[in-house]
Design an enzyme around this catalytic site. Structure first.
Site, mmCIF file in Angstrom:
data_model
loop_
_atom_site.group_PDB
_atom_site.id
_atom_site.type_symbol
_atom_site.label_atom_id
_atom_site.label_comp_id
_atom_site.label_asym_id
_atom_site.label_seq_id
_atom_site.Cartn_x
_atom_site.Cartn_y
_atom_site.Cartn_z
ATOM 1 N N GLY A 55 0.846 -1.190 0.000
ATOM 2 C CA GLY A 55 0.000 0.000 0.000
ATOM 3 C C GLY A 55 0.875 1.232 0.000
ATOM 4 O O GLY A 55 2.057 1.157 0.337
ATOM 5 N N CYS A 82 5.487 -5.930 1.541
ATOM 6 C CA CYS A 82 5.819 -4.509 1.493
ATOM 7 C C CYS A 82 5.171 -3.767 2.670
ATOM 8 O O CYS A 82 5.490 -4.045 3.819
ATOM 9 C CB CYS A 82 5.429 -3.950 0.119
ATOM 10 N N TYR A 83 4.227 -2.861 2.416
ATOM 11 C CA TYR A 83 3.546 -2.172 3.527
ATOM 12 C C TYR A 83 2.970 -3.191 4.513
ATOM 13 O O TYR A 83 3.003 -2.985 5.736
ATOM 14 C CB TYR A 83 2.409 -1.300 2.972
ATOM 15 N N HIS A 169 7.919 -7.559 -3.909
ATOM 16 C CA HIS A 169 6.587 -7.994 -4.378
ATOM 17 C C HIS A 169 6.662 -9.354 -5.078
ATOM 18 O O HIS A 169 6.980 -9.418 -6.256
ATOM 19 C CB HIS A 169 6.005 -6.943 -5.335
ATOM 20 N N GLU A 171 4.264 -11.106 -6.031
ATOM 21 C CA GLU A 171 3.121 -11.314 -6.923
ATOM 22 C C GLU A 171 3.361 -10.814 -8.344
ATOM 23 O O GLU A 171 2.625 -11.176 -9.249
ATOM 24 C CB GLU A 171 1.863 -10.642 -6.342
ATOM 25 N N SER A 224 -25.885 -10.924 -24.436
ATOM 26 C CA SER A 224 -25.365 -9.999 -25.446
ATOM 27 C C SER A 224 -24.519 -10.735 -26.474
ATOM 28 O O SER A 224 -24.198 -10.199 -27.522
ATOM 29 C CB SER A 224 -24.501 -8.935 -24.762
ATOM 30 N N GLY A 225 -24.134 -11.970 -26.145
ATOM 31 C CA GLY A 225 -23.204 -12.682 -27.021
ATOM 32 C C GLY A 225 -21.775 -12.523 -26.551
ATOM 33 O O GLY A 225 -20.863 -13.160 -27.068
ATOM 34 N N GLY A 226 -21.530 -11.669 -25.545
ATOM 35 C CA GLY A 226 -20.195 -11.532 -24.968
ATOM 36 C C GLY A 226 -19.897 -12.702 -24.040
ATOM 37 O O GLY A 226 -20.787 -13.492 -23.725
ATOM 38 N N VAL A 227 -18.624 -12.804 -23.614
ATOM 39 C CA VAL A 227 -18.216 -13.958 -22.801
ATOM 40 C C VAL A 227 -19.017 -14.026 -21.497
ATOM 41 O O VAL A 227 -19.528 -15.084 -21.127
ATOM 42 C CB VAL A 227 -16.725 -13.852 -22.393
ATOM 43 N N ASP A 228 -19.111 -12.895 -20.800
ATOM 44 C CA ASP A 228 -19.682 -12.942 -19.455
ATOM 45 C C ASP A 228 -21.149 -13.374 -19.472
ATOM 46 O O ASP A 228 -21.538 -14.297 -18.755
ATOM 47 C CB ASP A 228 -19.549 -11.574 -18.754
ATOM 48 N N SER A 229 -21.956 -12.729 -20.310
ATOM 49 C CA SER A 229 -23.374 -13.094 -20.297
ATOM 50 C C SER A 229 -23.563 -14.508 -20.852
ATOM 51 O O SER A 229 -24.469 -15.230 -20.434
ATOM 52 C CB SER A 229 -24.226 -12.071 -21.057
ATOM 53 N N SER A 230 -22.682 -14.935 -21.757
ATOM 54 C CA SER A 230 -22.804 -16.293 -22.303
ATOM 55 C C SER A 230 -22.526 -17.333 -21.233
ATOM 56 O O SER A 230 -23.228 -18.342 -21.125
ATOM 57 C CB SER A 230 -21.821 -16.497 -23.464
ATOM 58 N N LYS A 370 -11.755 -12.753 -15.053
ATOM 59 C CA LYS A 370 -12.122 -13.024 -16.456
ATOM 60 C C LYS A 370 -11.546 -14.357 -16.970
ATOM 61 O O LYS A 370 -12.236 -15.111 -17.640
ATOM 62 C CB LYS A 370 -11.592 -11.874 -17.323
#
Ligand code: XMP
Length: 516
Positions: A55, A82-83, A169, A171, A224-230, A370
């Site tokens: 942070g 770190c922080y 870090h 990560e 909508s045909g997008g990944v998420d709604s599909s 995602k």
């Protein structure tokens, strides 16, 4: 029973989502929480370990974010980054202050003591640092594990508590041994078993949907045909079958064959209850003569709600509305300790539906990133073309036609867009590029038609390819000239009314990805 979870306390790190992803990539469930989390909430998450993120604050500043000090007494392993390390040390009686110099970027650390946290890490290792403060004196309760030239305590552990810290870090990609350190923490210190995987995610989501929706109610899903709604539709369909009703609104601003793909996938292949509403005429009528981009967005957003509402009202017994909210949206809409960062997706999301519609929400992707959503999509058998598709803005081609939207201009852009996508797919660039599209510019340029110079009706198409991890920042893609050459030749030859093609070489910021 909740999965064994690593609770990540967010002290405002720009990398907090990366920490959560690294943990999940090692097949351990993780969640990001604010420093105000209580001990009971930590237990309720079935925590097996805690990570304190980095942070920007100094632990000795008055307004420094802090968590309940009793967290250190829970007996759960803690890894401070770190922080987060400075805070844990501060809470346990070590002294934190400004270092002699700030340390940014790649640094060499030397491991000075063996420890489970640093198993399989080379004695001299490259790590990525970003700090001004350091732990100045380590109390006798700690053992130093690593140092750099300017930072005497680059890694450490407590002698009697399961508390570990790294000043660098682990990560980030630029710390090559970082994943090893995270694995050591998860497997050797927290004793995780690594059984968090995508099949379980899908199975759990399906179970949760069944419990929430019950035996008789119906769910409406805007597809909508997008990944998420599909993926949302595929999950809910798996859970409740025909009681899911999907609504797909054709706003007349889609690419070529978009409606066909949605119908073929969801109606024919999955046999879903899908209602396709052709509302293109009403959208295009309302957009006639509108050139201001925000005005276009407003009209499209409003019209979408009207059309969706009218269709939803025809469905009896629908109590729930499905939404493709993802984990980053959840974090960024207020759960982040650092305060909500501007969320471009939400800000732009004209496909959003207002609460007044009166539905309860079903959001099966709320815990997922995602890439996890894509893996769930593959697991459920969605076609590659849907799972791996680029994002497409809610207002569609309206924000890629600069100026007036007419059927003729839409047709030109659609045909040009077809060529662009065909060429990058066949050249193997589609999965490298984050977003690829054409923009129809509001100008005419001179061309040679026969023996004459001609300006009339000759359009310019700009081609835009960007690479981006999160769409907040993006760079233009150094695509092969060969590919650009083929795209240009084909558009000019095949798309009537276009005599010039240009390539956009601007990065975001300061440019945006879309042109409007
Ligand atoms: P910009 O142009 O802001 O785009 O750099 C960032 C990402 O957001 C998408 N975008 C939109 N998505 N409605 C949406 O649903 C919109 O109005 C909109 N405008 C931009 C853009 O395609 C990119 O992925």
């Amino acid at each position: 029973m909740k999965p064994a979870t690593i609770v990540i306390i967010d002290f405002g790190s720009q990398f907090v989502q990366l920490i959560a992803r690294r943990v999940r990539e090692n097949r351990v469930h993780s969640i990001i929480v604010s420093p105000s989390i209580t001990l009971q909430e930590i237990r309720d998450h079935n925590a097996v370990g805690i990570i304190f993120s980095g942070g920007p604050a100094s632990v000795y500043a008055d307004d420094a974010p802090k968590c309940a000090p009793e967290i250190m007494d829970m007996g759960l392993p803690v890894l401070g980054i770190c922080y987060g390390m400075q805070l844990a040390c501060d809470l346990l009686g070590s002294d934190v202050g400004a270092g002699n110099s700030r340390e940014y970027g790649r640094t060499q650390v030397e491991i000075v003591a063996e420890d489970a946290l640093l198993n399989h890490v080379p004695t001299q290792a490259t790590v990525w640092m970003s700090h001004g403060d350091i732990v100045k004196t380590l109390s006798d309760d700690f053992v130093a594990l690593a140092k750099t030239d300017t930072c005497p305590y680059a890694a450490m552990r407590h002698k009697s508590r399961p508390m570990y810290g790294v000043q660098f870090h682990p990560e980030v990609f630029h710390t090559p041994c970082g994943n090893q350190i995270i694995r050591n923490f998860l497997y050797d210190i927290c004793h995780c078993t690594g059984d968090w995987q995508v099949d379980h995610v899908a199975d759990d989501a399906i179970k949760t949907i069944r419990e929430k929706v019950g035996e008789t109610d119906r769910v409406i899903c805007g597809l909508s045909g997008g990944v998420d709604s599909s993926v949302v539709a595929a999950l809910i369909h798996e859970a409740i079958g025909d009681r899911l009703i999907c609504i797909y609104v054709d706003n007349g601003l889609m690419r070529n064959r978009e409606t066909d793909l949605v119908e073929a996938t969801f109606k024919q292949h999955f046999n879903m209850n899908l209602r396709c509403v052709d509302a293109s005429e009403s959208f295009l009528t309302k957009l006639k003569g509108v050139t201001d981009p925000q005005e276009k967005r407003k009209i499209i957003g409003h019209e979408f709600i009207e059309v969706f509402k009218a269709e939803a009202e025809k469905i009896d017994g629908a109590r729930f509305l499905a939404q493709g909210t993802l984990y980053p949206d959840v974090i960024e809409s207020g759960h982040s300790a650092s305060g909500a960062t501007a969320n471009i997706k939400l800000h732009h999301n004209v496909g959003g539906l207002p609460k007044e519609l009166g539905f309860e929400l079903v959001e099966p992707l709320r815990d997922l990133f995602k890439d996890e959503v894509r893996r769930v999509g593959e697991h459920l058998g969605l076609p590659e073309e849907i799972v791996w598709r680029h994002p497409f803005p809610g207002p569609g081609l309206a924000v890629r036609i600069m100026g007036d939207i007419t059927p003729e201009r839409l047709s030109i852009l659609r045909d040009a867009d077809d060529v662009i996508l065909e060429e990058i797919r066949s050249a193997g660039w589609y999965n490298i590029i984050a977003q690829a599209f054409g923009v129809l510019l509001p100008i005419s340029t001179v061309g040679v038609m026969g023996d004459d110079r001609s300006y009339a009706g000759q359009h310019v198409i700009a081609v835009r390819f960007v690479e981006s991890a999160d769409f907040m920042t993006a760079d233009w893609v150094r695509v092969d000239y060969e590919v650009l050459g083929r795209i240009s030749t084909r558009i000019i030859n095949e798309v009537e009314g276009v005599n010039r093609v240009v390539y956009d070489i601007s990065s975001k910021p300061p440019s945006t990805i879309e042109w409007e």
